[in-house]
Scaffold this motif. Structure first.
Motif, PDB file in Angstrom:
ATOM      1  N   UNK A  89      45.491  29.252  38.624  1.00 24.76           N
ATOM      2  CA  UNK A  89      45.020  30.233  37.649  1.00 24.76           C
ATOM      3  C   UNK A  89      44.722  31.527  38.396  1.00 24.76           C
ATOM      4  N   UNK A  90      45.296  32.624  37.940  1.00 26.65           N
ATOM      5  CA  UNK A  90      45.152  33.906  38.623  1.00 26.65           C
ATOM      6  C   UNK A  90      44.459  34.908  37.704  1.00 26.65           C
ATOM      7  N   UNK A  91      43.469  35.588  38.230  1.00 29.80           N
ATOM      8  CA  UNK A  91      42.803  36.678  37.519  1.00 29.80           C
ATOM      9  C   UNK A  91      42.982  37.938  38.353  1.00 29.80           C
ATOM     10  N   UNK A  92      43.713  38.905  37.835  1.00 25.66           N
ATOM     11  CA  UNK A  92      43.914  40.170  38.520  1.00 25.66           C
ATOM     12  C   UNK A  92      43.059  41.250  37.856  1.00 25.66           C
ATOM     13  N   UNK A  93      42.488  42.104  38.651  1.00 21.51           N
ATOM     14  CA  UNK A  93      41.645  43.188  38.136  1.00 21.51           C
ATOM     15  C   UNK A  93      40.425  42.671  37.383  1.00 21.51           C
ATOM     16  N   UNK A  94      39.839  41.575  37.870  1.00 23.54           N
ATOM     17  CA  UNK A  94      38.576  41.105  37.315  1.00 23.54           C
ATOM     18  C   UNK A  94      37.450  42.050  37.694  1.00 23.54           C
ATOM     19  N   UNK A  95      36.418  42.105  36.874  1.00 28.16           N
ATOM     20  CA  UNK A  95      35.322  43.051  37.093  1.00 28.16           C
ATOM     21  C   UNK A  95      33.993  42.306  37.169  1.00 28.16           C
ATOM     22  N   UNK A  96      33.157  42.702  38.142  1.00 32.62           N
ATOM     23  CA  UNK A  96      31.787  42.221  38.230  1.00 32.62           C
ATOM     24  C   UNK A  96      30.856  43.431  38.203  1.00 32.62           C
ATOM     25  N   UNK A  97      29.855  43.387  37.315  1.00 23.61           N
ATOM     26  CA  UNK A  97      28.921  44.508  37.226  1.00 23.61           C
ATOM     27  C   UNK A  97      27.689  44.247  38.081  1.00 23.61           C
TER      28      UNK A  97
END
Length: 259
Positions: free
Chosen positions: A15-23
């Motif tokens: 499973x790939x997540x590209x451009x994930x964001x963490x605040x």
């Protein structure tokens, strides 16, 4: 703390997540997956909480997380960070497609002595491979899956080459289940180390007497709850000193040091 199982495709368990964001939202709950997690910080900085460890991260850093440690990250105050994540099961994804067999010893990549955040200067070969991996994941053609498998095999092999097998047979083999009894305390410290936490309060959260809690915590973590609380505050202050222009006194106060 929360168990977050991943529903990986049996035919291609990646499973790939590209451009994930963490605040920069405060951490209220750590989680754990049933797969290996490889992360790459595309931009930003912040702090990673892994079990009893507090580790600063920056752009270009790589994170290595097994299914044995609770974790969560938050970005530096007032910012967000961007990530690429790869979740997979090495033995199912890579064998026999990319190799007839692989060396897979997750105990090498967890525990008190393993720093889950890797700097490019520390592991230049692995950093180069992960950058290739992210670029390949952005493509979609007939050979993408084959190339992803090959690159992940190289990453896994290089991790084993760089991090030698530990001669210690103790704490590195602890699973999340073994830490379950003190999980509420670890969660409380990670979420509120800046608060005036007391050992009796942490023991109460775990449903244990103070003496039993201190003994159990020390046996699993390797140092006392009091030492862990101070260590967490120092690690958090270190991360803020590296990434913040705030006054030292202000950082100390925000990390729970009132004098």
């Amino acid at each position: 703390m929360r168990f977050s199982p991943l529903e990986l495709n049996p035919e291609f368990p990646l499973d790939i997540v590209l451009d994930g964001v963490r605040d920069d939202a405060p951490i209220t709950q750590l989680h754990i997956h049933d797969a290996f997690e490889l992360g790459y910080c595309l931009s930003g900085s912040g702090t990673f909480y892994v079990g009893s460890k507090i580790l600063p991260f920056h752009e270009g850093d790589i994170t290595v997380l097994t299914d044995r440690e609770f974790h969560r990250c938050r970005s530096s105050p007032g910012t967000s960070s961007r990530w690429a994540w790869f979740f997979f099961e090495p033995t199912r994804l890579l064998v026999p497609h990319a190799a007839p067999s692989i060396c897979w010893e997750p105990a090498r990549f967890c525990g008190a002595r393993f720093g889950n955040v890797l700097r490019p200067a520390q592991v230049p070969r692995i950093a180069e491979l992960v950058q290739f991996l992210v670029n390949e994941a952005r493509r979609s053609d007939a050979v993408t899956r084959v190339n992803l498998r090959a690159l992940l095999l190289l990453v896994v092999n290089e991790l084993h080459r760089h991090f030698k097998k530990s001669q210690r047979s103790g704490r590195a083999d602890l699973s999340a289940q073994a830490l379950a009894r003190i999980a509420p305390a670890l969660q409380g410290i990670a979420a509120g180390f800046q608060d005036p936490l007391t050992i009796p309060e942490l023991a109460r959260r775990c449903g244990m007497s103070v003496r039993s809690f201190q003994q159990h915590f020390t046996r699993l973590i390797g140092h006392s709850p009091q030492q862990h609380l101070v260590k967490s505050r120092v690690q958090a202050a270190t991360a803020l000193l590296a990434d913040s222009e705030s006054a030292i006194a202000d950082i100390a106060y925000r990390c729970g040091f009132n004098t």
